[in-house]
Design a protein around this motif. Structure first.
Motif, mmCIF file in Angstrom:
data_model
loop_
_atom_site.group_PDB
_atom_site.id
_atom_site.type_symbol
_atom_site.label_atom_id
_atom_site.label_comp_id
_atom_site.label_asym_id
_atom_site.label_seq_id
_atom_site.Cartn_x
_atom_site.Cartn_y
_atom_site.Cartn_z
ATOM 1 N N ALA A 148 0.840 -1.198 0.000
ATOM 2 C CA ALA A 148 0.000 0.000 0.000
ATOM 3 C C ALA A 148 0.874 1.248 0.000
ATOM 4 N N ILE A 149 0.458 2.249 -0.775
ATOM 5 C CA ILE A 149 1.190 3.511 -0.879
ATOM 6 C C ILE A 149 0.279 4.634 -0.407
ATOM 7 N N ASP A 150 0.735 5.377 0.571
ATOM 8 C CA ASP A 150 -0.059 6.471 1.149
ATOM 9 C C ASP A 150 0.247 7.763 0.388
ATOM 10 N N LEU A 151 -0.766 8.296 -0.301
ATOM 11 C CA LEU A 151 -0.582 9.519 -1.075
ATOM 12 C C LEU A 151 -1.431 10.654 -0.524
ATOM 13 N N GLN A 152 -0.903 11.852 -0.591
ATOM 14 C CA GLN A 152 -1.677 13.041 -0.280
ATOM 15 C C GLN A 152 -2.667 13.297 -1.433
ATOM 16 N N PRO A 153 -3.763 14.060 -1.177
ATOM 17 C CA PRO A 153 -4.779 14.255 -2.223
ATOM 18 C C PRO A 153 -4.212 14.741 -3.550
ATOM 19 N N ARG A 154 -3.279 15.693 -3.524
ATOM 20 C CA ARG A 154 -2.734 16.207 -4.780
ATOM 21 C C ARG A 154 -1.882 15.150 -5.473
ATOM 22 N N GLU A 155 -1.134 14.381 -4.696
ATOM 23 C CA GLU A 155 -0.330 13.313 -5.276
ATOM 24 C C GLU A 155 -1.228 12.262 -5.917
ATOM 25 N N PHE A 156 -2.363 11.992 -5.273
ATOM 26 C CA PHE A 156 -3.311 11.020 -5.810
ATOM 27 C C PHE A 156 -3.846 11.501 -7.159
ATOM 28 N N ARG A 157 -4.253 12.777 -7.224
ATOM 29 C CA ARG A 157 -4.764 13.328 -8.483
ATOM 30 C C ARG A 157 -3.694 13.308 -9.576
ATOM 31 N N LEU A 158 -2.477 13.604 -9.197
ATOM 32 C CA LEU A 158 -1.380 13.603 -10.160
ATOM 33 C C LEU A 158 -1.159 12.196 -10.711
ATOM 34 N N LEU A 159 -1.106 11.213 -9.833
ATOM 35 C CA LEU A 159 -0.909 9.839 -10.282
ATOM 36 C C LEU A 159 -2.109 9.358 -11.109
ATOM 37 N N GLU A 160 -3.310 9.739 -10.686
ATOM 38 C CA GLU A 160 -4.506 9.361 -11.450
ATOM 39 C C GLU A 160 -4.421 9.869 -12.886
ATOM 40 N N TYR A 161 -4.008 11.118 -13.046
ATOM 41 C CA TYR A 161 -3.923 11.681 -14.400
ATOM 42 C C TYR A 161 -2.839 10.965 -15.214
ATOM 43 N N LEU A 162 -1.720 10.651 -14.581
ATOM 44 C CA LEU A 162 -0.667 9.915 -15.283
ATOM 45 C C LEU A 162 -1.152 8.528 -15.691
ATOM 46 N N LEU A 163 -1.892 7.867 -14.799
ATOM 47 C CA LEU A 163 -2.407 6.528 -15.113
ATOM 48 C C LEU A 163 -3.424 6.574 -16.253
ATOM 49 N N ARG A 164 -4.261 7.592 -16.251
ATOM 50 C CA ARG A 164 -5.255 7.701 -17.325
ATOM 51 C C ARG A 164 -4.589 7.972 -18.677
ATOM 52 N N ASN A 165 -3.352 8.427 -18.631
ATOM 53 C CA ASN A 165 -2.617 8.716 -19.863
ATOM 54 C C ASN A 165 -1.350 7.866 -19.954
ATOM 55 N N LYS A 166 -1.374 6.687 -19.375
ATOM 56 C CA LYS A 166 -0.175 5.853 -19.350
ATOM 57 C C LYS A 166 0.330 5.574 -20.769
ATOM 58 N N GLY A 167 1.648 5.634 -20.884
ATOM 59 C CA GLY A 167 2.280 5.413 -22.176
ATOM 60 C C GLY A 167 2.279 6.621 -23.083
ATOM 61 N N ARG A 168 1.622 7.709 -22.639
ATOM 62 C CA ARG A 168 1.568 8.925 -23.453
ATOM 63 C C ARG A 168 2.296 10.062 -22.742
ATOM 64 N N LEU A 169 2.855 10.950 -23.543
ATOM 65 C CA LEU A 169 3.544 12.106 -22.978
ATOM 66 C C LEU A 169 2.526 13.052 -22.347
ATOM 67 N N VAL A 170 2.779 13.440 -21.097
ATOM 68 C CA VAL A 170 1.955 14.419 -20.390
ATOM 69 C C VAL A 170 2.833 15.633 -20.123
ATOM 70 N N THR A 171 2.436 16.784 -20.637
ATOM 71 C CA THR A 171 3.261 17.977 -20.496
ATOM 72 C C THR A 171 3.001 18.675 -19.166
ATOM 73 N N ARG A 172 3.896 19.572 -18.824
ATOM 74 C CA ARG A 172 3.735 20.366 -17.609
ATOM 75 C C ARG A 172 2.454 21.197 -17.679
ATOM 76 N N THR A 173 2.170 21.760 -18.848
ATOM 77 C CA THR A 173 0.955 22.560 -19.009
ATOM 78 C C THR A 173 -0.292 21.719 -18.785
ATOM 79 N N MET A 174 -0.305 20.511 -19.316
ATOM 80 C CA MET A 174 -1.442 19.604 -19.120
ATOM 81 C C MET A 174 -1.655 19.323 -17.637
ATOM 82 N N LEU A 175 -0.580 19.096 -16.918
ATOM 83 C CA LEU A 175 -0.691 18.810 -15.486
ATOM 84 C C LEU A 175 -1.187 20.029 -14.721
ATOM 85 N N LEU A 176 -0.685 21.205 -15.055
ATOM 86 C CA LEU A 176 -1.146 22.422 -14.387
ATOM 87 C C LEU A 176 -2.645 22.621 -14.592
ATOM 88 N N GLU A 177 -3.130 22.340 -15.790
ATOM 89 C CA GLU A 177 -4.548 22.553 -16.085
ATOM 90 C C GLU A 177 -5.427 21.489 -15.451
#
Length: 223
Positions: A148-177
């Motif tokens: 089990a990995i304990d994540l803070q809410p923002r870390e969870f959202r960040l990982l969720e977005y990366l997982l939804r786009n796995k294998g694809r490039l995610v830019t800094r601008t995309m993450l900020l938005e």
């Protein structure tokens, strides 16, 4: 569309109702949070429009209750509470979009159309994964290689977005938005700092790194 508006301001409710009727949509209205929650639990809607400052039950609590119960209807916050932290709080509570008062009805309708085109989250989307990493969106839990990995809410959202786009490039601008709801560059290293924290929890304790930096472009989460 069949919509639910949870709004205690009669003039705003009448304005939205008139626009929806003219646009050929059905609208139910609740003037307080508890009534809104009852309607949201007992009727099927294509989307909800929810004010934050409501009598009896505030909008954030309403949305959190719906998400905790697994209700995946698209939700747009319509509110005068518009600071960056307020918008982030609304999105982290489970809102899908955030529109500030005063507003143009055309923008409200366009945002609702965009949300409903995406549709509700599919049942299988309550679980995300890549390789030996899994995320349960309902339980808000993350596990890698059985640990089990304990994540803070923002870390969870960040990982969720990366997982939804796995294998694809995610830019800094995309993450900020999409993770911070910034539609401008705050000129800080907020993304880099949170990526570093996430790596410390998701990558470093394990044999293989999953979050790869593409220098000058962004990040890729590899399966």
């Amino acid at each position: 569309m069949k919509l639910l508006l949870v709004e205690d301001d009669d003039s705003i409710a009448a304005y939205v109702a008139a626009g929806m009727t003219q646009s050929g949509h059905d609208l139910d209205r609740a003037a307080d949070g508890l009534t809104g929650m009852e309607l949201a639990f007992t009727r099927d809607y294509d989307a909800l429009v929810v004010d934050r400052m409501l009598p009896r039950l505030d909008g954030l609590s309403l949305v959190r209750a719906l998400r905790a119960a697994g209700r995946d209807v698209p939700i747009l916050f319509l509110t005068s509470v518009g600071g960056v932290d307020d918008r982030v709080e609304g999105l982290e509570a489970g809102g899908d979009d955030y529109l500030l008062k005063p507003f143009a009805f055309s923008e409200l309708l366009a945002r609702l159309n965009a949300l409903t085109r995406r549709g509700p989250a599919r049942r299988e989307d309550t679980m995300l994964g890549a390789g030996d990493l899994t995320m349960n969106l309902i339980a808000r839990s993350v596990v890698r290689s059985g640990q089990a990995i304990d994540l803070q809410p923002r870390e969870f959202r960040l990982l969720e977005y990366l997982l939804r786009n796995k294998g694809r490039l995610v830019t800094r601008t995309m993450l900020l938005e999409r993770v911070w709801d910034f539609h401008f560059d705050p000129r800080t290293n907020v993304v880099e700092t949170h990526i570093s924290r996430l790596r410390a929890k998701v990558d470093k304790p394990f044999d293989r790194e999953m979050i790869r930096t593409v220098r000058g472009s962004g990040y890729i989460l590899e399966g």
